[in-house]
Design a protein around this motif. Structure first.
Motif, PDB file in Angstrom:
ATOM      1  N   VAL A  31       0.838  -1.210   0.000  1.00  0.00           N
ATOM      2  CA  VAL A  31       0.000   0.000   0.000  1.00  0.00           C
ATOM      3  C   VAL A  31       0.868   1.254   0.000  1.00  0.00           C
ATOM      4  CG1 VAL A  31      -1.627   1.363   1.367  1.00  0.00           C
ATOM      5  CG2 VAL A  31      -2.020  -1.078   1.046  1.00  0.00           C
ATOM      6  N   LEU A  32       1.884   1.286   0.848  1.00  0.00           N
ATOM      7  CA  LEU A  32       2.782   2.445   0.889  1.00  0.00           C
ATOM      8  C   LEU A  32       3.520   2.617  -0.436  1.00  0.00           C
ATOM      9  CD1 LEU A  32       4.293   2.043   4.484  1.00  0.00           C
ATOM     10  CD2 LEU A  32       2.712   3.830   3.703  1.00  0.00           C
ATOM     11  N   LEU A  33       3.956   1.501  -1.008  1.00  0.00           N
ATOM     12  CA  LEU A  33       4.656   1.569  -2.291  1.00  0.00           C
ATOM     13  C   LEU A  33       3.753   2.103  -3.390  1.00  0.00           C
ATOM     14  CD1 LEU A  33       7.108   0.929  -4.094  1.00  0.00           C
ATOM     15  CD2 LEU A  33       6.213  -1.404  -4.312  1.00  0.00           C
ATOM     16  N   VAL A  34       2.518   1.638  -3.422  1.00  0.00           N
ATOM     17  CA  VAL A  34       1.566   2.106  -4.429  1.00  0.00           C
ATOM     18  C   VAL A  34       1.319   3.606  -4.293  1.00  0.00           C
ATOM     19  CG1 VAL A  34      -0.879   2.011  -5.080  1.00  0.00           C
ATOM     20  CG2 VAL A  34       0.436  -0.108  -4.837  1.00  0.00           C
ATOM     21  N   LEU A  35       1.127   4.084  -3.065  1.00  0.00           N
ATOM     22  CA  LEU A  35       0.909   5.519  -2.846  1.00  0.00           C
ATOM     23  C   LEU A  35       2.128   6.333  -3.266  1.00  0.00           C
ATOM     24  CD1 LEU A  35      -0.861   5.446   0.645  1.00  0.00           C
ATOM     25  CD2 LEU A  35      -1.903   5.938  -1.586  1.00  0.00           C
ATOM     26  N   ALA A  36       3.318   5.842  -2.923  1.00  0.00           N
ATOM     27  CA  ALA A  36       4.543   6.551  -3.279  1.00  0.00           C
ATOM     28  C   ALA A  36       4.737   6.583  -4.788  1.00  0.00           C
ATOM     29  CB  ALA A  36       5.743   5.882  -2.601  1.00  0.00           C
ATOM     30  N   GLU A  37       4.491   5.444  -5.445  1.00  0.00           N
ATOM     31  CA  GLU A  37       4.638   5.358  -6.902  1.00  0.00           C
ATOM     32  C   GLU A  37       3.656   6.299  -7.595  1.00  0.00           C
ATOM     33  OE1 GLU A  37       6.731   3.529 -10.085  1.00  0.00           O
ATOM     34  OE2 GLU A  37       6.847   2.784  -8.037  1.00  0.00           O
ATOM     35  N   MET A  38       2.439   6.314  -7.116  1.00  0.00           N
ATOM     36  CA  MET A  38       1.411   7.166  -7.708  1.00  0.00           C
ATOM     37  C   MET A  38       1.800   8.642  -7.606  1.00  0.00           C
ATOM     38  SD  MET A  38      -2.638   7.309  -6.678  1.00  0.00           S
ATOM     39  CE  MET A  38      -2.561   5.541  -6.332  1.00  0.00           C
ATOM     40  N   ALA A  39       2.277   9.040  -6.442  1.00  0.00           N
ATOM     41  CA  ALA A  39       2.639  10.442  -6.228  1.00  0.00           C
ATOM     42  C   ALA A  39       3.850  10.836  -7.062  1.00  0.00           C
ATOM     43  CB  ALA A  39       2.919  10.684  -4.743  1.00  0.00           C
ATOM     44  N   ALA A  40       4.873   9.997  -7.073  1.00  0.00           N
ATOM     45  CA  ALA A  40       6.104  10.355  -7.774  1.00  0.00           C
ATOM     46  C   ALA A  40       5.915  10.361  -9.287  1.00  0.00           C
ATOM     47  CB  ALA A  40       7.218   9.382  -7.385  1.00  0.00           C
ATOM     48  N   MET A  41       5.177   9.385  -9.822  1.00  0.00           N
ATOM     49  CA  MET A  41       5.028   9.290 -11.268  1.00  0.00           C
ATOM     50  C   MET A  41       4.056  10.325 -11.827  1.00  0.00           C
ATOM     51  SD  MET A  41       7.261   7.155 -12.159  1.00  0.00           S
ATOM     52  CE  MET A  41       6.840   7.082 -13.893  1.00  0.00           C
ATOM     53  N   SER A  42       3.409  11.092 -10.950  1.00  0.00           N
ATOM     54  CA  SER A  42       2.556  12.189 -11.427  1.00  0.00           C
ATOM     55  C   SER A  42       3.375  13.260 -12.138  1.00  0.00           C
ATOM     56  CB  SER A  42       1.779  12.809 -10.259  1.00  0.00           C
ATOM     57  OG  SER A  42       2.658  13.434  -9.344  1.00  0.00           O
ATOM     58  N   LEU A  43       4.699  13.211 -11.983  1.00  0.00           N
ATOM     59  CA  LEU A  43       5.564  14.205 -12.625  1.00  0.00           C
ATOM     60  C   LEU A  43       5.637  14.016 -14.139  1.00  0.00           C
ATOM     61  CD1 LEU A  43       8.539  14.027 -10.094  1.00  0.00           C
ATOM     62  CD2 LEU A  43       6.877  15.886 -10.287  1.00  0.00           C
ATOM     63  N   TRP A  44       5.362  12.813 -14.622  1.00  0.00           N
ATOM     64  CA  TRP A  44       5.666  12.476 -16.016  1.00  0.00           C
ATOM     65  C   TRP A  44       4.949  13.389 -17.006  1.00  0.00           C
ATOM     66  CZ3 TRP A  44       8.753   7.999 -17.180  1.00  0.00           C
ATOM     67  CH2 TRP A  44       9.005   7.836 -18.542  1.00  0.00           C
ATOM     68  N   PHE A  45       3.644  13.565 -16.851  1.00  0.00           N
ATOM     69  CA  PHE A  45       2.865  14.317 -17.838  1.00  0.00           C
ATOM     70  C   PHE A  45       2.450  15.705 -17.343  1.00  0.00           C
ATOM     71  CE2 PHE A  45       2.136  10.021 -19.575  1.00  0.00           C
ATOM     72  CZ  PHE A  45       2.579  10.261 -20.872  1.00  0.00           C
ATOM     73  N   THR A  46       3.207  16.249 -16.418  1.00  0.00           N
ATOM     74  CA  THR A  46       2.877  17.573 -15.901  1.00  0.00           C
ATOM     75  C   THR A  46       2.842  18.614 -17.014  1.00  0.00           C
ATOM     76  OG1 THR A  46       3.940  17.023 -13.800  1.00  0.00           O
ATOM     77  CG2 THR A  46       3.496  19.339 -14.231  1.00  0.00           C
ATOM     78  N   SER A  47       3.877  18.638 -17.842  1.00  0.00           N
ATOM     79  CA  SER A  47       3.928  19.654 -18.908  1.00  0.00           C
ATOM     80  C   SER A  47       2.860  19.407 -19.958  1.00  0.00           C
ATOM     81  CB  SER A  47       5.316  19.688 -19.552  1.00  0.00           C
ATOM     82  OG  SER A  47       5.632  18.450 -20.161  1.00  0.00           O
ATOM     83  N   ALA A  48       2.581  18.136 -20.262  1.00  0.00           N
ATOM     84  CA  ALA A  48       1.549  17.835 -21.261  1.00  0.00           C
ATOM     85  C   ALA A  48       0.175  18.285 -20.782  1.00  0.00           C
ATOM     86  CB  ALA A  48       1.538  16.335 -21.559  1.00  0.00           C
ATOM     87  N   ALA A  49      -0.090  18.145 -19.492  1.00  0.00           N
ATOM     88  CA  ALA A  49      -1.395  18.504 -18.952  1.00  0.00           C
ATOM     89  C   ALA A  49      -1.658  20.001 -19.018  1.00  0.00           C
ATOM     90  CB  ALA A  49      -1.516  18.008 -17.508  1.00  0.00           C
ATOM     91  N   VAL A  50      -0.610  20.792 -18.829  1.00  0.00           N
ATOM     92  CA  VAL A  50      -0.792  22.257 -18.798  1.00  0.00           C
ATOM     93  C   VAL A  50      -0.329  22.918 -20.093  1.00  0.00           C
ATOM     94  CG1 VAL A  50      -0.542  22.287 -16.293  1.00  0.00           C
ATOM     95  CG2 VAL A  50       1.472  22.649 -17.725  1.00  0.00           C
ATOM     96  N   LEU A  51       0.060  22.118 -21.078  1.00  0.00           N
ATOM     97  CA  LEU A  51       0.611  22.681 -22.309  1.00  0.00           C
ATOM     98  C   LEU A  51      -0.329  23.669 -23.007  1.00  0.00           C
ATOM     99  CD1 LEU A  51       3.037  22.728 -24.182  1.00  0.00           C
ATOM    100  CD2 LEU A  51       2.066  20.753 -25.388  1.00  0.00           C
ATOM    101  N   PRO A  52      -1.629  23.355 -23.147  1.00  0.00           N
ATOM    102  CA  PRO A  52      -2.518  24.341 -23.798  1.00  0.00           C
ATOM    103  C   PRO A  52      -2.518  25.689 -23.092  1.00  0.00           C
ATOM    104  CG  PRO A  52      -3.600  22.212 -23.629  1.00  0.00           C
ATOM    105  CD  PRO A  52      -2.358  22.123 -22.799  1.00  0.00           C
ATOM    106  N   ASP A  53      -2.407  25.676 -21.770  1.00  0.00           N
ATOM    107  CA  ASP A  53      -2.409  26.920 -21.012  1.00  0.00           C
ATOM    108  C   ASP A  53      -1.071  27.646 -21.154  1.00  0.00           C
ATOM    109  OD1 ASP A  53      -5.020  26.290 -19.939  1.00  0.00           O
ATOM    110  OD2 ASP A  53      -3.993  24.823 -18.690  1.00  0.00           O
ATOM    111  N   MET A  54       0.033  26.896 -21.236  1.00  0.00           N
ATOM    112  CA  MET A  54       1.336  27.506 -21.497  1.00  0.00           C
ATOM    113  C   MET A  54       1.356  28.184 -22.870  1.00  0.00           C
ATOM    114  SD  MET A  54       4.176  24.768 -20.154  1.00  0.00           S
ATOM    115  CE  MET A  54       4.663  24.653 -18.433  1.00  0.00           C
ATOM    116  N   VAL A  55       0.785  27.502 -23.858  1.00  0.00           N
ATOM    117  CA  VAL A  55       0.790  28.030 -25.225  1.00  0.00           C
ATOM    118  C   VAL A  55      -0.017  29.320 -25.309  1.00  0.00           C
ATOM    119  CG1 VAL A  55       0.043  27.562 -27.599  1.00  0.00           C
ATOM    120  CG2 VAL A  55       1.195  25.780 -26.268  1.00  0.00           C
TER     121      VAL A  55
END
Length: 396
Positions: A10-34
């Motif tokens: 459970v702890l590993l899953v929570l940690a993995e979920m939180a850390a891997m949220s970094l991957w698509f950060t720029s893609a998610a906000v890209l329309p707003d950046m543009v």
């Protein structure tokens, strides 16, 4: 032991979920950046594909150096996650779409190579007979984490900086959470990368088929995750105002990726019971079909596109953990780590190319044809995996 295993996973899953949220950060906000700054299509693609390239470099470094084996993998995970969060946070002060922003995305990807594979290593140390489920839980956590930036961007609207800040903080906290997890009774050292394993990857029929199936899966996966929000927003604009279309596209993308995270757990259960190769074939068939149907709805009824994107998101990822488990099952124990590392490096190297090329091809032929073309990968993967079914004489 059962309580310790459950708590640690459970702890590993929570940690993995939180850390891997970094991957698509720029893609998610890209329309707003543009909207805020003129970022060329090539630079937009680099913001996403730089993460893939960084991950390939990082994965090879961690494997060749043996860092996860020489040190406690929980500490490797924690340090990598915290540093990746700091690298991601530099987007707040870097020129939009500039060299420093792209370098930050590359660094984030390289550091995440100390999170995702290391997380799988920790998970499989807790069991052997339920390996499909354990790896599925980790990949499911990764998937839900990848969707988190889209939810944050949907909630934050056009204000993209709070999304960067929130996701960076969550990732840093996730890195600290994993320190409280335990190491299972099957935890063991994996070998460093062995170049001699590359030859075996192409001469062993089971490994070769699994590699090709995995590449077919990766052909589709990261283009879908990185660009489906753009596809959906353009499709929705046929009937909705641009701002409403962009907002709905963010929410749809989050729901699609979240559905995939849940499907990873279900896929792991089916794989342990009915066979890993059989499970990947079914998932690839559903995913490829969903890609084609999604492409056909471009500019059509909004509700239909939303439904199909979510179905596609649920099918695009749950085969991923089973490819890793198949390599581990087929490889000689002394080469399993090297072969899994090489598989991952090849797959993410391919995604660097596909994610980078997708918007360029879309500018020429349209996003609907790019999305339809993603079905080629699952088709190739199915052909490669058919001989690996149990009735074909090999264990899966």
């Amino acid at each position: 032991m059962i309580h310790s295993k459950l708590r640690s996973i459970v702890l590993l899953v929570l940690a993995e979920m939180a850390a891997m949220s970094l991957w698509f950060t720029s893609a998610a906000v890209l329309p707003d950046m543009v909207r805020e700054a003129a970022i060329s299509p090539g630079r937009q693609a680099l913001l996403s594909s730089a993460v893939q390239l960084g991950f390939v470099v990082g994965a090879l470094f961690f494997s060749i150096s043996g860092t996860p084996d020489r040190f406690d993998p929980r500490r490797v995970f924690a340090i990598s996650a915290v540093l990746a969060a700091l690298a991601n946070a530099t987007l707040l002060v870097s020129p939009l779409g500039g060299d420093w922003a792209i370098a930050a995305r590359f660094a984030t990807g390289a550091l995440l190579a100390g999170v995702y594979p290391v997380g799988m290593k920790i998970a499989v140390g807790w069991g052997t007979r339920d390996r499909g489920l354990l790896v599925g839980l980790v990949v499911g956590a990764l998937t839900l984490g990848n969707g988190a930036p889209y939810l944050s961007a949907f909630i934050g609207g056009a204000a993209w900086r709070p999304t960067i800040l929130v996701i960076s903080l969550l990732a840093g906290i996730g890195g600290l959470i994993v320190l409280a997890a335990g190491l299972g009774p099957h935890h063991a050292r994996s070998p460093r990368f062995n170049p001699g394993a590359i030859r075996l990857a192409w001469t062993d029929r089971r490994l070769r088929g699994t590699y090709i199936g995995y590449l077919g899966h990766m052909w589709e996966l990261y283009v879908m995750w990185a660009w489906v929000a753009v596809f959906a927003a353009l499709s929705f604009q046929a009937t909705l105002a641009p701002d409403d279309a962009t907002s709905l596209a963010k929410l749809t993308t989050f729901l699609a990726i979240a559905a995939g995270g849940i499907a990873c757990v279900v896929g792991g259960l089916f794989a342990d019971r009915f066979g890993k190769a059989e499970t990947t074939i079914v998932i690839l068939a559903v995913s490829g079909t969903a890609a084609l149907l999604t492409a056909l709805t471009f500019g059509g009824p909004v509700w239909l596109t939303v439904v199909l994107v979510i179905v596609w998101g649920a099918a695009v990822i749950p085969d991923s953990p089973q490819f890793s488990a198949l390599v581990a099952d087929a490889a000689p124990p002394e080469l399993a780590g090297s072969l899994m590392t090489f598989q991952t490096a090849l797959g993410f190297a391919l995604t660097f190319v596909t994610v980078q090329l997708a918007p360029a091809v879309a500018a020429l032929v349209g996003w609907q044809w790019v999305i339809a073309g993603l079905a080629i990968g699952p088709a190739v993967g199915i052909v490669a995996m058919l001989p690996l079914r149990r009735r074909g004489g090999t264990a899966s």
